[in-house]
Design a protein around this motif. Structure first.
Motif, short mmCIF file in Angstrom:
data_model
loop_
_atom_site.label_atom_id
_atom_site.label_comp_id
_atom_site.label_asym_id
_atom_site.label_seq_id
_atom_site.Cartn_x
_atom_site.Cartn_y
_atom_site.Cartn_z
N LYS A 128 0.84 -1.19 -0.02
CA LYS A 128 0.04 0.03 0.06
C LYS A 128 0.92 1.42 0.05
CE LYS A 128 -2.69 3.30 2.04
NZ LYS A 128 -2.42 4.79 2.54
N TYR A 129 2.11 1.13 0.81
CA TYR A 129 2.67 2.43 1.03
C TYR A 129 3.68 2.52 0.05
CZ TYR A 129 0.16 3.31 5.30
OH TYR A 129 -0.74 3.32 6.33
N LEU A 130 4.14 1.37 -0.67
CA LEU A 130 4.89 1.73 -1.89
C LEU A 130 4.20 2.28 -3.18
CD1 LEU A 130 6.95 -2.00 -1.81
CD2 LEU A 130 7.97 0.54 -1.69
N ALA A 131 2.91 1.68 -3.14
CA ALA A 131 1.95 2.20 -4.23
C ALA A 131 1.62 3.73 -4.08
CB ALA A 131 0.59 1.45 -4.30
N ASP A 132 1.55 4.16 -2.58
CA ASP A 132 1.46 5.59 -2.27
C ASP A 132 2.73 6.41 -2.74
OD1 ASP A 132 -1.03 5.10 -1.38
OD2 ASP A 132 -0.32 5.09 0.75
N ALA A 133 3.90 5.77 -2.83
CA ALA A 133 5.10 6.53 -3.32
C ALA A 133 5.41 6.31 -4.69
CB ALA A 133 6.25 5.85 -2.43
N GLY A 134 4.31 5.94 -5.42
CA GLY A 134 4.76 5.57 -7.02
C GLY A 134 5.21 4.63 -7.75
N HIS A 135 5.51 3.39 -6.51
CA HIS A 135 6.15 2.10 -7.06
C HIS A 135 4.98 1.06 -7.56
CE1 HIS A 135 9.82 3.55 -6.39
NE2 HIS A 135 9.80 4.14 -5.17
N LYS A 136 5.45 0.01 -7.91
CA LYS A 136 4.66 -1.11 -8.48
C LYS A 136 4.64 -2.28 -7.67
CE LYS A 136 3.02 1.76 -11.58
NZ LYS A 136 1.75 2.43 -11.55
N PRO A 137 3.94 -2.73 -6.57
CA PRO A 137 3.96 -3.72 -5.97
C PRO A 137 3.31 -4.81 -6.37
CG PRO A 137 2.55 -2.39 -4.91
CD PRO A 137 3.05 -1.54 -6.14
N ILE A 138 4.09 -5.87 -6.50
CA ILE A 138 3.47 -7.38 -7.13
C ILE A 138 3.27 -8.31 -5.71
CG2 ILE A 138 3.47 -9.35 -8.66
CD1 ILE A 138 5.35 -7.51 -10.25
N VAL A 139 2.07 -8.44 -5.26
CA VAL A 139 1.81 -9.41 -4.09
C VAL A 139 1.42 -10.57 -4.21
CG1 VAL A 139 0.69 -9.46 -1.86
CG2 VAL A 139 1.11 -7.09 -2.81
N LEU A 140 2.39 -11.79 -3.65
CA LEU A 140 1.97 -13.12 -4.05
C LEU A 140 1.81 -13.89 -2.59
CD1 LEU A 140 5.42 -14.00 -5.81
CD2 LEU A 140 3.24 -13.32 -6.81
N GLU A 141 0.58 -14.35 -2.73
CA GLU A 141 -0.20 -14.98 -1.42
C GLU A 141 -0.28 -16.40 -1.74
OE1 GLU A 141 -1.40 -16.61 1.67
OE2 GLU A 141 -0.82 -14.21 1.61
N ASN A 174 -0.87 3.33 13.81
CA ASN A 174 -0.59 3.22 12.32
C ASN A 174 -1.74 2.29 11.79
OD1 ASN A 174 2.25 3.88 11.69
ND2 ASN A 174 2.27 2.80 13.58
N MET A 175 -2.29 1.52 12.55
CA MET A 175 -3.70 0.71 12.03
C MET A 175 -4.82 1.90 11.90
SD MET A 175 -5.45 -1.88 11.25
CE MET A 175 -4.54 -3.46 11.80
N GLN A 176 -5.01 2.71 12.94
CA GLN A 176 -6.07 3.75 12.94
C GLN A 176 -5.72 4.42 11.82
OE1 GLN A 176 -8.66 3.37 14.72
NE2 GLN A 176 -7.88 1.83 15.95
N ASN A 177 -4.67 5.03 11.36
CA ASN A 177 -4.42 5.90 10.25
C ASN A 177 -4.75 5.10 8.88
OD1 ASN A 177 -3.03 8.70 10.45
ND2 ASN A 177 -2.30 7.44 12.15
N LEU A 178 -4.57 3.77 8.80
CA LEU A 178 -4.68 3.16 7.74
C LEU A 178 -6.18 3.15 7.46
CD1 LEU A 178 -3.61 0.98 5.61
CD2 LEU A 178 -3.81 -0.89 7.19
N PHE A 179 -6.81 2.82 8.28
CA PHE A 179 -8.45 2.73 8.24
C PHE A 179 -9.03 4.20 7.80
CE2 PHE A 179 -8.85 -1.07 10.96
CZ PHE A 179 -9.72 -1.44 10.44
N GLY A 180 -8.44 5.10 8.35
CA GLY A 180 -8.63 6.66 7.90
C GLY A 180 -8.48 6.83 6.24
N GLU A 181 -7.33 6.30 6.02
CA GLU A 181 -6.51 6.49 4.76
C GLU A 181 -7.42 5.75 3.74
OE1 GLU A 181 -2.59 5.47 5.12
OE2 GLU A 181 -2.24 6.59 6.59
N LEU A 182 -7.91 4.55 4.17
CA LEU A 182 -8.65 3.93 3.24
C LEU A 182 -10.34 4.28 3.22
CD1 LEU A 182 -7.22 0.56 4.26
CD2 LEU A 182 -6.89 1.64 2.02
N GLY A 183 -10.65 5.11 4.17
CA GLY A 183 -11.98 5.76 4.32
C GLY A 183 -13.03 4.66 4.71
N ARG A 327 -13.70 -7.10 4.68
CA ARG A 327 -13.88 -5.60 5.44
C ARG A 327 -12.68 -4.89 5.53
NH1 ARG A 327 -18.09 -4.06 4.10
NH2 ARG A 327 -18.51 -2.69 6.28
N LEU A 328 -11.53 -5.52 5.58
CA LEU A 328 -10.32 -4.50 5.84
C LEU A 328 -9.10 -4.91 4.65
CD1 LEU A 328 -8.09 -3.26 7.44
CD2 LEU A 328 -7.55 -5.23 8.83
N CYS A 329 -9.06 -6.32 4.59
CA CYS A 329 -7.85 -6.59 3.41
C CYS A 329 -8.17 -6.23 1.98
CB CYS A 329 -7.53 -8.18 3.55
SG CYS A 329 -6.91 -8.64 5.08
#
Length: 583
Positions: A128-141, A174-183, A327-329
């Motif tokens: 999320k924060y790499l994307a905010d900084a303009g980079h291209k993350p590729i997440v593998l689960e 940081n969790m509370q900020n994350l909720f706010g940033e995501l609306g 609801r979160l992820c």
């Protein structure tokens, strides 16, 4: 103190009623009063509230419960507890500033493609924060579900069961900020500011620590302790307060220095009676790290106490209004993908392949796919990283010290009963049982899981080391025996009272790292000595516990390290391209 909220209450007749309740706020308080022969159904939604706004006097115990002898018609009342004022807390502002640096930093002309292993909160936060900084993350689960340690699944009946019982504290900046940033602040259901403990010597009764809204920290916490006369005597409270003074006065440096001693030994060293450990910290230790106070590092307890005592709303709790993956992820994934990143499920890593220089060449997946990037992040639990660590790296001091970090086993139990249990609260409850840690009636605490006619208890079974290999039936039998002590009038081990309709058990053989004395020096920084390789996870170095907050902060710190290294990483890429062309 009175609270303002939107209330919907009903006194039911013999026919079934369906009530739709909508609120603009982020949480509800649900109380139930049980009668005979009536039914109700209550559904929740977002948007504007329906009905009149009322002033509601909220007592210390706001859950409405009745004994069988004076039971009347079933009544349901939902009161939303407003989101606490967190924005002016120092830790919240620090977290907000760190978030802002990703958005305001100059975006690169050539974004880095960063491959991230793991779609838990640490991996998703990094992305999320790499994307905010303009980079291209590729997440593998590796699995088919988001969330890692907050993963959840839906059964054939449409009911959810989870990896763990998760609460969100006010002291999670940081969790509370994350909720706010995501609306999505409205997805947190805030509960009254209390901690509620079962009383093993008084089956079916609870003891409360109520934090008054009118007092600032740490006075609200001190008041909560002084007002509770069920668990500690006055001499014990005085000795406890005196024993805690070095931690309060010594600050963070003192807290970090207590890593080498267990909770039990630290208490004795400070002259605090063993009964304080048994009454309070036995339950807290299991809630924080799923182990007992004779194993847990005192640093872990002091980190939590520091936050709870120094921040007015630090110990205030909220439940997510539904299952964590959706609801979160999912909002995090949508945010990442809206900025050009990608998230792939069912993408298990088989091997970290190295180049001649000893850095990462690519991730090889189980299906044979090769994934290459400009930088790589491992955001899995530490035990998985150790399994996949390349042989060439194992003797590096940075990686070798990981051997001391071992995940702790934990079991999450979900039980659906054929009736609504009365002896419960709309809150997290500390069981103080030798087998159970914390539990909640999710049919009351969580909007999505709400049921008017049945209770679903979600319980953390810990310590679980001796039980992780036991059968589900054996675990359920043991759990029911403990529940019979918590609900003596309603639950019997032989099911002669409340009937067990179904259950789900989720075993995690290696969960958060076991916070035993001496492990703090083994926690690695997010930037590894291997160029282009980084770590994220709550076990990595950050100032919070092995928790959701720790996972999110570790992801931010990992993203920060990559952003700081971006020019170096780009230079490495440019050097590699001509070499590849020549070859």
């Amino acid at each position: 103190m009175s609270q303002l909220g939107h209330v919907s209450a009903l006194s039911l007749t013999r026919q079934t009623s369906v009530i739709n309740v909508r609120s603009p706020h982020s949480a509800w308080k649900c109380g139930l009063c049980f009668g005979s022969g009536q039914m109700t159904s209550l559904s929740f939604g977002g948007g504007d509230s329906m009905g009149d706004k009322l002033k509601v006097q909220v007592a210390n115990s706001v859950v409405v419960r009745s004994r069988a002898e004076d039971a009347g018609p079933l009544k349901v009342a939902c009161i939303d507890y407003p989101r606490p004022e967190l924005e002016n807390a120092v830790n919240y502002l620090e977290a907000a500033y760190l978030s802002s640096t990703f958005r305001t930093s100059p975006h690169p002309n050539k974004p880095l493609e960063v491959v991230i292993a793991g779609a838990g909160l640490a991996g998703l936060s990094t992305a999320k924060y790499l994307a905010d900084a303009g980079h291209k993350p590729i997440v593998l689960e590796a699995r088919d579900v988001l969330g890692g340690k907050v993963a959840a699944w839906k059964d054939d009946d449409g009911d959810w069961y989870e990896t763990g019982l998760h609460v969100f504290f006010g002291a999670y900046p940081n969790m509370q900020n994350l909720f706010g940033e995501l609306g999505i602040n409205d997805r947190l259901q805030w509960k009254e500011h209390s901690m509620i403990f079962a009383m093993p010597n008084k089956p079916g009764e609870f003891s409360r620590f109520d934090f008054p809204e009118v007092l600032p920290a740490p006075l609200n916490g001190i008041w909560a302790i002084l007002k509770n006369n069920d668990m500690l005597t006055w001499p014990e409270k005085v000795k406890f307060a005196i024993g805690l003074l070095p931690a309060i006065l010594g600050g963070q440096s003192y807290v970090e220095a207590q890593d080498g001693i267990t909770v039990k030994d630290w208490m004795r060293k400070q002259g605090i009676p063993d009964r304080v450990t048994d009454e309070v910290f036995f339950a807290m230790s299991k809630a924080l790290n799923f182990i007992n106070p004779d194993e847990l590092s005192m640093q872990c307890i002091l980190i939590a106490l520091n936050r709870f005592l120094q921040e007015k709303h630090g110990s205030k709790m909220a439940f997510l209004d539904g299952n964590p993956p959706e609801r979160l992820c999912m909002p995090i994934v949508e945010h990442i993908e809206s900025r050009g990143g990608r998230v792939h499920l069912n993408s298990r890593i088989q091997k970290i392949e190295l180049n001649d220089a000893g850095s990462v060449e690519n991730f090889l997946l189980n299906n044979g796919t090769v994934i290459r990037g400009d930088a790589y992040v491992f955001a899995t639990p530490v035990d998985i990283l150790k399994l996949l660590l390349p042989e060439d790296w194992k003797e590096m001091p940075y990686f070798r010290k990981l051997e001391k970090l071992v995940g702790v086993p934990v079991i999450n139990v979900h039980i659906w009963f054929d009736r609504k249990l009365r002896n419960t609260y709309d809150h997290l409850l500390f069981s103080r049982s030798p087998l159970l840690s914390v539990y909640a009636d999710m049919s009351v605490t969580c909007k999505e899981y709400y049921s008017p006619n049945q209770s679903m208890l979600e319980l953390v079974f810990a310590p679980a080391e001796e039980w992780i290999s036991q059968s589900d039936e054996e675990i359920i039998d043991a759990t029911m025996k403990e529940l019979a002590k918590l609900f003596p009038d309603e639950i019997a081990a032989d099911q002669s009272k409340a009937k067990l309709l179904k259950y789900h058990i989720v075993k995690t053989p290696r969960s958060v790292y076991k916070t035993v004395p001496g492990t703090e020096p083994s926690r690695p920084l997010q930037r590894s000595p291997v160029q282009g390789f980084y770590l994220a996870g709550d076990y990595t170095k950050q100032k919070y516990l092995a928790s959701m907050e720790g996972a999110v902060l570790s992801g931010k710190l990992c993203a920060q390290a990559i952003v700081q290294d971006s020019e170096l990483l780009l230079a490495r890429i440019e050097k590699r391209v001509p070499e590849a062309s020549t070859a």
